[in-house]
Design an enzyme around this catalytic site. Sequence first.
Site, short mmCIF file in Angstrom:
data_model
loop_
_atom_site.label_atom_id
_atom_site.label_comp_id
_atom_site.label_asym_id
_atom_site.label_seq_id
_atom_site.Cartn_x
_atom_site.Cartn_y
_atom_site.Cartn_z
N LYS A 162 15.54 44.99 60.06
CA LYS A 162 16.72 45.14 60.90
C LYS A 162 17.49 46.38 60.44
O LYS A 162 17.56 46.66 59.23
CB LYS A 162 17.59 43.89 60.76
CG LYS A 162 18.80 43.84 61.67
CD LYS A 162 19.51 42.49 61.54
CE LYS A 162 20.72 42.35 62.42
NZ LYS A 162 21.31 41.00 62.35
N SER A 210 22.07 38.68 66.66
CA SER A 210 22.03 40.11 66.70
C SER A 210 20.69 40.72 66.30
O SER A 210 20.46 41.90 66.56
CB SER A 210 23.12 40.67 65.78
OG SER A 210 22.90 40.27 64.45
N SER A 226 22.18 34.81 63.79
CA SER A 226 21.48 36.03 64.21
C SER A 226 20.00 36.12 63.89
O SER A 226 19.32 36.99 64.41
CB SER A 226 22.17 37.26 63.64
OG SER A 226 23.23 37.61 64.47
N1 GLN Z 1 26.45 35.83 67.41
C1 GLN Z 1 27.25 35.69 66.23
C2 GLN Z 1 28.29 36.76 66.20
O1 GLN Z 1 28.36 37.51 67.12
C3 GLN Z 1 26.38 35.72 65.02
C4 GLN Z 1 26.02 37.08 64.58
C5 GLN Z 1 25.25 37.09 63.32
O2 GLN Z 1 24.75 36.07 62.86
N2 GLN Z 1 25.18 38.25 62.71
O3 GLN Z 1 29.05 36.86 65.28
#
Ligand code: GLN
Length: 478
Positions: A76, A151, A175
């Site tokens: 990532k 994400s 994410s």
């Molecule tokens: N969707 C969640 C957020 O927007 C989780 C994101 C993540 O785990 N980095 O914060």
Amino acid sequence: MRTYTSQSAILSDIQSGQLKLRDLVQHYLRQIEGNKHLNAFLETFSEEALARAAEVEQRIQSGKAGKLAGMVISLKDNICYKGHKVSASSKILAGFESLYSATVVERILEEDAIIIGRTNCDEFAMGASTENSAFGPVLNYADTTRVPGGSSGGCAVSVQADMCLASLGSDTGGSIRQPAAFCGLYGLKPTYGRISRWGLIAYASSFDQIGPVTKSVEDMALLLEVMAGADGHDATASSKPAEAYSKLLNSDKKYKIAYIKDCLDSEGIDAEVKAQTLVTIEQLKAAGHEVVSVEFPYLDYMVPTYYVLTTAEASSNLARFSGLHYGYRSANATDMESSFRKSRSEGFGPEVKRRIMLGTLVLSAEHYDAYYTKGLKVRRVIRNATDALLKDNDFLLLPTTPTPAFKLGEKAANPVSMYLADIFTVQANISGNPAVTIPVGKHSNGMPYGLQLMGRHFEEASLLAFAKQVMNEQATAT
Ligand code: GLN
């Protein structure tokens, strides 16, 4: 080239002379090139990966290879790899190159993994659809009109579309698990502190964990085993010794499993996702496990607690991107003050700005007690209740997401509806527990979805073994 779903299959084909590791890397590079429209990769490290393939192949032939030999991995774009660009999919880190490698990168390289490139994600890992990247959205390979989740959307699609075998993502509120579920894969968010965060670009430091996205439980266990353990660079990395997770996967133990009935009855849950969860519960009972329905009266507090605390931490973590030390600096600035203001205004995208502002409000003198202190207290209540639940039960079972992957653009205009996509995943980050998603179903609309299993702190070994049991039981039942 056949589609490999585990490192052991690759390794045995190399050992028997049926596969050359270079050819496999070349195949993955062709897949990346041929599927550019998915926008999963921001950059490939082609030459390097091919050169390394030849070296690793030699080590395999001479019997001296590391545990991850044959595994080709994507990273990532928020995990640092020395001498390589990293941007958290943000314009503000334009041109920035890592000065050191994340501990996870060092550990996987030491065991002969090959890193093939860096993948697109929501900017600073803030999002649930990978639509918040400064480099455009990632598309789901199963249906390109749908999001891959986020994400770590690029991570998931890189594995889903056979562009590599596995990927390392980060999970602050879902994410890793949510995109893995949306793409029909396995994903693990380890216990907070199980894996060092050194070299991970921070979003919310007391929630963030690095973890794998894979096509098998075995590879998930292997990657955890290599990455887990104490690290002098990260004081929050636990000194509890890592276990040989990949050797502890075979268990026929009968467990006691809890599910929260309110989760299954919650508004917005897809009927097929709910039905499949109930089918799995019946399969588990038939296999001799005890499955009980439990009350958990804090569901409505999960998402608000998560957003109060993570935005507070993010507003502090992201203060360092001032245009002074790293990446993007506005060309329109006239003095230091305007350089800060303009670099940040031009460098950050709208979702990141929204969260910095929210976090600044949460931490402001007038609101600190009402939001931040209160948020911390609720976090403690949720953690205690989760621990109590997992004292009486071995695992908590729930769908990974309320629905399969949604359409691109469907939630983009309404941040709250996007935030609710994480309703079932944020609990594990609030409480710090480990959680996995396993691919249990396919919706009538063709999209995969997942089942989530949560375990006790630092008990990844039994969690992964149970995940394997659930998949085996499902395979025998169907
Ligand atoms: N969707 C969640 C957020 O927007 C989780 C994101 C993540 O785990 N980095 O914060």
